[in-house]
Write a protein that holds these residues in place. Structure first.
Motif, PDB file in Angstrom:
ATOM      1  N   GLU A 164       0.829  -1.208   0.000  1.00 51.92           N
ATOM      2  CA  GLU A 164       0.000   0.000   0.000  1.00 51.92           C
ATOM      3  C   GLU A 164       0.865   1.260   0.000  1.00 51.92           C
ATOM      4  O   GLU A 164       0.576   2.226  -0.701  1.00 51.92           O
ATOM      5  N   GLN A 165       1.942   1.248   0.791  1.00 57.16           N
ATOM      6  CA  GLN A 165       2.844   2.392   0.826  1.00 57.16           C
ATOM      7  C   GLN A 165       3.537   2.579  -0.521  1.00 57.16           C
ATOM      8  O   GLN A 165       3.645   3.702  -1.029  1.00 57.16           O
ATOM      9  N   PHE A 166       3.999   1.469  -1.114  1.00 53.17           N
ATOM     10  CA  PHE A 166       4.652   1.517  -2.426  1.00 53.17           C
ATOM     11  C   PHE A 166       3.702   2.105  -3.468  1.00 53.17           C
ATOM     12  O   PHE A 166       4.093   2.958  -4.277  1.00 53.17           O
ATOM     13  N   THR A 167       2.461   1.655  -3.446  1.00 54.31           N
ATOM     14  CA  THR A 167       1.471   2.130  -4.414  1.00 54.31           C
ATOM     15  C   THR A 167       1.284   3.636  -4.318  1.00 54.31           C
ATOM     16  O   THR A 167       1.241   4.341  -5.337  1.00 54.31           O
ATOM     17  N   GLU A 168       1.175   4.149  -3.107  1.00 55.68           N
ATOM     18  CA  GLU A 168       0.997   5.586  -2.928  1.00 55.68           C
ATOM     19  C   GLU A 168       2.218   6.360  -3.432  1.00 55.68           C
ATOM     20  O   GLU A 168       2.079   7.417  -4.067  1.00 55.68           O
ATOM     21  N   GLU A 169       3.400   5.829  -3.177  1.00 58.16           N
ATOM     22  CA  GLU A 169       4.619   6.491  -3.652  1.00 58.16           C
ATOM     23  C   GLU A 169       4.685   6.503  -5.179  1.00 58.16           C
ATOM     24  O   GLU A 169       5.087   7.494  -5.799  1.00 58.16           O
ATOM     25  N   MET A 170       4.267   5.393  -5.794  1.00 54.93           N
ATOM     26  CA  MET A 170       4.317   5.297  -7.249  1.00 54.93           C
ATOM     27  C   MET A 170       3.269   6.184  -7.922  1.00 54.93           C
ATOM     28  O   MET A 170       3.485   6.693  -9.020  1.00 54.93           O
ATOM     29  N   LYS A 171       2.139   6.392  -7.258  1.00 51.70           N
ATOM     30  CA  LYS A 171       1.119   7.301  -7.802  1.00 51.70           C
ATOM     31  C   LYS A 171       1.707   8.694  -7.992  1.00 51.70           C
ATOM     32  O   LYS A 171       1.432   9.372  -8.994  1.00 51.70           O
ATOM     33  N   TYR A 172       2.513   9.107  -7.043  1.00 54.33           N
ATOM     34  CA  TYR A 172       3.147  10.425  -7.119  1.00 54.33           C
ATOM     35  C   TYR A 172       4.293  10.411  -8.130  1.00 54.33           C
ATOM     36  O   TYR A 172       4.388  11.297  -8.987  1.00 54.33           O
ATOM     37  N   ARG A 173       5.126   9.387  -8.057  1.00 58.08           N
ATOM     38  CA  ARG A 173       6.318   9.329  -8.906  1.00 58.08           C
ATOM     39  C   ARG A 173       5.972   9.245 -10.391  1.00 58.08           C
ATOM     40  O   ARG A 173       6.629   9.853 -11.235  1.00 58.08           O
ATOM     41  N   PHE A 174       4.928   8.479 -10.705  1.00 57.51           N
ATOM     42  CA  PHE A 174       4.580   8.245 -12.112  1.00 57.51           C
ATOM     43  C   PHE A 174       3.244   8.886 -12.497  1.00 57.51           C
ATOM     44  O   PHE A 174       2.554   8.413 -13.397  1.00 57.51           O
ATOM     45  N   ALA A 175       2.917   9.979 -11.846  1.00 57.63           N
ATOM     46  CA  ALA A 175       1.650  10.679 -12.134  1.00 57.63           C
ATOM     47  C   ALA A 175       1.567  11.121 -13.589  1.00 57.63           C
ATOM     48  O   ALA A 175       0.473  11.186 -14.164  1.00 57.63           O
ATOM     49  N   HIS A 176       2.729  11.380 -14.211  1.00 54.59           N
ATOM     50  CA  HIS A 176       2.734  11.876 -15.594  1.00 54.59           C
ATOM     51  C   HIS A 176       2.251  10.839 -16.603  1.00 54.59           C
ATOM     52  O   HIS A 176       1.938  11.180 -17.742  1.00 54.59           O
ATOM     53  N   PHE A 177       2.172   9.572 -16.191  1.00 53.24           N
ATOM     54  CA  PHE A 177       1.658   8.542 -17.104  1.00 53.24           C
ATOM     55  C   PHE A 177       0.124   8.509 -17.122  1.00 53.24           C
ATOM     56  O   PHE A 177      -0.468   7.869 -17.983  1.00 53.24           O
ATOM     57  N   SER A 178      -0.504   9.155 -16.158  1.00 51.83           N
ATOM     58  CA  SER A 178      -1.981   9.184 -16.058  1.00 51.83           C
ATOM     59  C   SER A 178      -2.589   7.782 -16.027  1.00 51.83           C
ATOM     60  O   SER A 178      -3.648   7.528 -16.606  1.00 51.83           O
ATOM     61  N   THR A 179      -1.909   6.873 -15.346  1.00 52.28           N
ATOM     62  CA  THR A 179      -2.386   5.495 -15.193  1.00 52.28           C
ATOM     63  C   THR A 179      -2.941   5.307 -13.786  1.00 52.28           C
ATOM     64  O   THR A 179      -2.361   5.808 -12.813  1.00 52.28           O
ATOM     65  N   ASN A 180      -4.022   4.588 -13.668  1.00 49.31           N
ATOM     66  CA  ASN A 180      -4.606   4.292 -12.359  1.00 49.31           C
ATOM     67  C   ASN A 180      -3.799   3.186 -11.685  1.00 49.31           C
ATOM     68  O   ASN A 180      -3.872   2.020 -12.087  1.00 49.31           O
ATOM     69  N   LEU A 181      -3.014   3.549 -10.694  1.00 52.14           N
ATOM     70  CA  LEU A 181      -2.229   2.573  -9.924  1.00 52.14           C
ATOM     71  C   LEU A 181      -2.981   2.285  -8.629  1.00 52.14           C
ATOM     72  O   LEU A 181      -3.352   3.213  -7.913  1.00 52.14           O
ATOM     73  N   TYR A 182      -3.200   1.003  -8.339  1.00 51.43           N
ATOM     74  CA  TYR A 182      -3.949   0.688  -7.128  1.00 51.43           C
ATOM     75  C   TYR A 182      -3.444  -0.599  -6.495  1.00 51.43           C
ATOM     76  O   TYR A 182      -2.904  -1.482  -7.174  1.00 51.43           O
ATOM     77  N   PHE A 183      -3.603  -0.683  -5.191  1.00 53.05           N
ATOM     78  CA  PHE A 183      -3.233  -1.878  -4.445  1.00 53.05           C
ATOM     79  C   PHE A 183      -4.261  -2.976  -4.709  1.00 53.05           C
ATOM     80  O   PHE A 183      -5.464  -2.757  -4.606  1.00 53.05           O
TER      81      PHE A 183
END
Length: 324
Positions: A164-183
């Protein structure tokens, strides 16, 4: 000698650059235009050091990756697995560059999966699953996002809090891809909908239900690298229409999730292609949207050395790094 840290490399060298370099490196390998001696291991009093050299023929690119495993290092404020990649000048034989080996390993490992996914996954792939959130996971996610326009990526790890923590970090890091990242709260459901599945773990048992894999899916096995590790289900290896490895020599000697199906005669060594073969002859890639494709990697020093030299040349051109 040019010193390149992880921060230096990140400033100018992209995942796209790395994917292109990995494709070329494995093409060279499959054409027989490289020398890759067996890895040398030294057991020492407080740890182990591994030396992995490679030589690219013709261009005379030579380098070596040195990785050490010293479990007590954190007590000294140092990483437990320090690594460096040393490059030699083809004209003089002098060491011309030293690169952060941990970062280069992460980059080239993500990129080799990206290369396979680019060559094998359906062009319209939109949903993916990433299993494992360890040290290699960031580059694995970035590689999938780079080669396909994904709408959704489910992220799973047996350590729920970590995932869950990794997912939240990746949402911020890869926001420019506009992909829905979810746990992923229901891995079976996410696997059954996935167009791309990437498992990057050192698990000794399979990490997902292979029966849930739908026609047309591309599967990457990235983490398991010893005969005892088995992250990819045998049924996936058996039913895959196209089976690809980074190097046959490495995978057939080290990857338990491929060795065992071969021993059980579910598949044979002749049923596998090398990724370099696909770069040489793209007609061996996916033929239709119903085929299940599989890629397995255990790594090779050719990737470290080829990408290391490519990084070195680009860094010199841009004036990045520190000369000693």
């Amino acid at each position: 000698m040019l010193i390149l840290t992880a921060n230096d490399i990140e400033r100018f060298y992209t995942m796209k650059d790395a994917i292109a370099a990995d494709k070329q490196a494995l093409k060279i390998y499959s054409q027989g235009n490289s020398d890759v001696p067996l890895r040398i291991n030294f057991d020492m009093q407080k740890g182990q050091s591994l030396f992995m050299p490679a030589h690219i023929k013709g261009s005379d690119i030579v380098g070596i990756k040195i990785v050490s495993v010293f479990p007590d290092n954190p007590k000294l404020g140092k990483p437990s697995v320090p690594a460096q990649v040393l490059m030699l000048d083809p004209q003089t034989g002098e060491v011309c560059a030293m690169l952060d080996g941990t970062f280069v390993t992460q980059l080239r490992t993500g990129a080799v999966q990206g290369a396979a996914t680019d060559l094998l996954a359906r062009k319209n792939a939109s949903r993916a699953v990433l299993i494992g959130t360890g040290g290699q996971a960031v580059s694995q996610l970035e590689a999938m996002l780079t080669v396909r326009s994904l709408t959704d990526v489910a992220i799973f790890d047996i350590d729920t809090q970590k995932a869950e923590q990794f997912t939240e970090e990746m949402k911020y890091r890869f926001a420019h891809f506009s992909t829905n990242l979810y746990f992923s709260k229901n891995l079976d459901d996410d696997i059954s909908q996935a167009d791309i599945i990437t498992s990057v773990t050192t698990s000794k048992v399979v990490t997902f239900n292979g029966e849930k894999v739908k026609p047309g899916t591309h599967v990457n096995g990235v983490g398991a690298y010893t005969p005892e590790m088995h992250e990819i289900p045998e049924c996936v290896v058996e039913k895959a229409n196209i089976r690809v490895v980074d190097t046959k020599e490495g995978v057939f000697a080290e990857a338990g999730d491929i060795i065992d199906p071969i021993k059980q005669q579910l598949v044979s060594e002749d049923d596998f292609l090398e990724l370099g073969d696909l770069v040489i002859d793209p007609t061996q890639c996916r033929l239709n949207d119903q085929q299940v494709t599989l890629f397995k990697t255990v790594g090779t020093a050719v990737l470290d050395v080829y990408i290391g030299y490519d990084i070195y040349l680009k860094a010199k051109e841009k004036g990045i790094g520190t000369f000693l």
